[in-house]
Design an enzyme around this catalytic site. Sequence first.
Site, PDB file in Angstrom:
ATOM      1  N   ASP A   1     -12.152   1.960  -1.923  1.00 60.60           N
ATOM      2  CA  ASP A   1     -12.031   2.226  -3.371  1.00 60.60           C
ATOM      3  C   ASP A   1     -11.056   3.392  -3.592  1.00 60.60           C
ATOM      4  O   ASP A   1     -11.269   4.249  -4.453  1.00 60.60           O
ATOM      5  CB  ASP A   1     -13.385   2.515  -4.034  1.00 60.60           C
ATOM      6  CG  ASP A   1     -13.317   2.400  -5.568  1.00 60.60           C
ATOM      7  OD1 ASP A   1     -12.247   2.075  -6.101  1.00 60.60           O
ATOM      8  OD2 ASP A   1     -14.345   2.653  -6.218  1.00 60.60           O
TER       9      ASP A   1
ATOM     10  N   HIS B   1      -6.750   0.872  -5.169  1.00 61.64           N
ATOM     11  CA  HIS B   1      -6.039   0.943  -6.449  1.00 61.64           C
ATOM     12  C   HIS B   1      -4.649   1.496  -6.158  1.00 61.64           C
ATOM     13  O   HIS B   1      -4.521   2.641  -5.737  1.00 61.64           O
ATOM     14  CB  HIS B   1      -6.800   1.854  -7.427  1.00 61.64           C
ATOM     15  CG  HIS B   1      -8.143   1.313  -7.814  1.00 61.64           C
ATOM     16  ND1 HIS B   1      -8.334   0.446  -8.863  1.00 61.64           N
ATOM     17  CD2 HIS B   1      -9.366   1.494  -7.266  1.00 61.64           C
ATOM     18  CE1 HIS B   1      -9.616   0.122  -8.974  1.00 61.64           C
ATOM     19  NE2 HIS B   1     -10.272   0.745  -8.010  1.00 61.64           N
ATOM     20  N   LEU B   2      -3.635   0.659  -6.376  1.00 55.09           N
ATOM     21  CA  LEU B   2      -2.269   1.085  -6.062  1.00 55.09           C
ATOM     22  C   LEU B   2      -1.476   1.471  -7.309  1.00 55.09           C
ATOM     23  O   LEU B   2      -0.358   1.970  -7.212  1.00 55.09           O
ATOM     24  CB  LEU B   2      -1.531   0.001  -5.264  1.00 55.09           C
ATOM     25  CG  LEU B   2      -2.142  -0.335  -3.894  1.00 55.09           C
ATOM     26  CD1 LEU B   2      -1.314  -1.397  -3.186  1.00 55.09           C
ATOM     27  CD2 LEU B   2      -2.248   0.901  -3.013  1.00 55.09           C
TER      28      LEU B   2
ATOM     29  N   PHE C   1     -12.647   9.430 -12.996  1.00 54.60           N
ATOM     30  CA  PHE C   1     -13.439   9.100 -11.807  1.00 54.60           C
ATOM     31  C   PHE C   1     -12.510   8.608 -10.700  1.00 54.60           C
ATOM     32  O   PHE C   1     -11.588   7.829 -10.980  1.00 54.60           O
ATOM     33  CB  PHE C   1     -14.416   7.967 -12.126  1.00 54.60           C
ATOM     34  CG  PHE C   1     -15.527   8.335 -13.071  1.00 54.60           C
ATOM     35  CD1 PHE C   1     -16.684   8.938 -12.594  1.00 54.60           C
ATOM     36  CD2 PHE C   1     -15.437   8.056 -14.430  1.00 54.60           C
ATOM     37  CE1 PHE C   1     -17.737   9.252 -13.456  1.00 54.60           C
ATOM     38  CE2 PHE C   1     -16.480   8.369 -15.305  1.00 54.60           C
ATOM     39  CZ  PHE C   1     -17.629   8.977 -14.819  1.00 54.60           C
TER      40      PHE C   1
HETATM   41  O1  DOR Z   1     -14.052   5.894  -9.345  1.00 59.47           O
HETATM   42  C1  DOR Z   1     -13.503   4.876  -9.684  1.00 59.47           C
HETATM   43  N1  DOR Z   1     -12.179   4.838  -9.933  1.00 59.47           N
HETATM   44  N2  DOR Z   1     -14.228   3.781  -9.831  1.00 59.47           N
HETATM   45  C2  DOR Z   1     -13.734   2.643 -10.351  1.00 59.47           C
HETATM   46  O2  DOR Z   1     -14.449   1.690 -10.469  1.00 59.47           O
HETATM   47  C3  DOR Z   1     -12.337   2.580 -10.812  1.00 59.47           C
HETATM   48  C4  DOR Z   1     -11.516   3.579 -10.128  1.00 59.47           C
HETATM   49  C5  DOR Z   1     -10.177   3.803 -10.781  1.00 59.47           C
HETATM   50  O3  DOR Z   1      -9.516   2.830 -11.153  1.00 59.47           O
HETATM   51  O4  DOR Z   1      -9.767   4.964 -10.856  1.00 59.47           O
HETATM   52 ZN    ZN Z   2     -15.211  -0.356  -9.417  1.00 57.60          ZN
END
Ligand code: DOR
Ligand code: ZN
Length: 436
Positions: free
Chosen positions: A313, A70-71, A331
């Site tokens: 992730d 995730h950038l 999260f």
């Molecule tokens: O922990 C997570 N963070 N799980 C996800 O599926 C999305 C991600 C986020 O975009 O922060």
């Molecule tokens: Zn995910």
Amino acid sequence: MWWLKEVWVIDPSQSLSAPRDVLVKGGQVLEMASSMTEEEVLTIAQGEPVETINAKGKFVFPGLIDVHTHLREPGQEEKEDILSGSRAAVRGGFTTILAMANTKPVIDNRALVEFVLLQGVRAGYAHVLPIGTVTKGMQGSELVEMVDMKEGGAAAFSDDGKNIQNAEMMRLALEYAKLTGLPIISHCEDKDLAGDGLMRRGVTSARMGLKGIPASAESVIVARDLLLAEETGGKLHLAHISTTESVNLIREAKARGVNVTAEVNPHHLIFCDEDITLTDTALKVNPPLGSRGDRESLIEGLRDGTLDMIATDHAPHTQSEKTRPFAEAPFGIASLETALSAVWQYLVLPGQLSLDRVIEAWSYSPAQRFGLSGGTLKPGSSADMVLFDPDFSEVIDSATLVSKARNTPFLGKSLQGFPIMVWVEGQLVQRNRTVI
Ligand code: DOR
Ligand code: ZN
């Protein structure tokens, strides 16, 4: 030109794990041989200066390919942007990263795909490949223009961060995957089962008094998506698998010939729900950390090939978000700069996984499944390459992390085993832990 002397080469694309001398010239891996003399090297160099690295006791392997990062650009650049994220990538040994689509706005059209691609090129570190959403606005009700987005450079499609609750929508997406040839990456999470849970449901969540997410929240969707992939023949990739039941379902589906691959995140291989404390949100992640038994199943699944890939992730968040009370913090774990070392220290050193398998799962397998260049050191291939020092240790320090995020469980802790040189297309982009 580079001459890496007596380095241990791990290249699963050639089933190679042996000491070699490696020459890199003109952006490519030129040659590998059991040994080379200075005379031979100088002849090949044809007057070009040669930098010799005495690399005995170190490993060289293809640059890692991370299919799940995730950038946050566009829209949430306070957490991370494409430049900081791709610098963090090469610091951590990744030469190709796939950028998740749950940005603001989400990447649901060709212009946005092209924007992410261009920002990656402008940054000039790792190869940044955009993932497009599956549905418009990630709303789960209308498919994006997948063919158009593929032409714009999308490497895969995913509504990651959110599950596609409508089974017909998922079925259609898998039908389209046959047209584009690109994987649909599924974030398997039944919304109703997950509810507003904060960690995996079990004895530990009960003891801590935190609302739990049952393991079935993941595995019922894994089962659904496997059935849909079986029926359609579409290319399915399952993100961040975290439960024993999911591993078993995937193993069975693969035995039936279903077109599926799956990834596992380092944190699910290393930690379990018992490691979570109320005062530290670093391990608050989705899917949540499972039980010790889940952890064992994931390691076994990765060993036997049920789980094809490791993916970070990498989910950067700001400190002000992550220092909220446990229930309110977002999260996610930021992991690009620590993931490889953590896997080395917690899984390879204790003998749970071989380094050869780790490299295969983090370079060759993703290249194969996503149809990417890289993931190989075959002579003639582009030199996306990592020199790894198993003895190099470092304290994970706010001052040296190049990601904007600090939400790592390793902050202030010492890790051992790091990439000390990283090349992208033969260009050195990281040396002695400093991004160039
Ligand atoms: O922990 C997570 N963070 N799980 C996800 O599926 C999305 C991600 C986020 O975009 O922060
Ligand atoms: Zn995910």
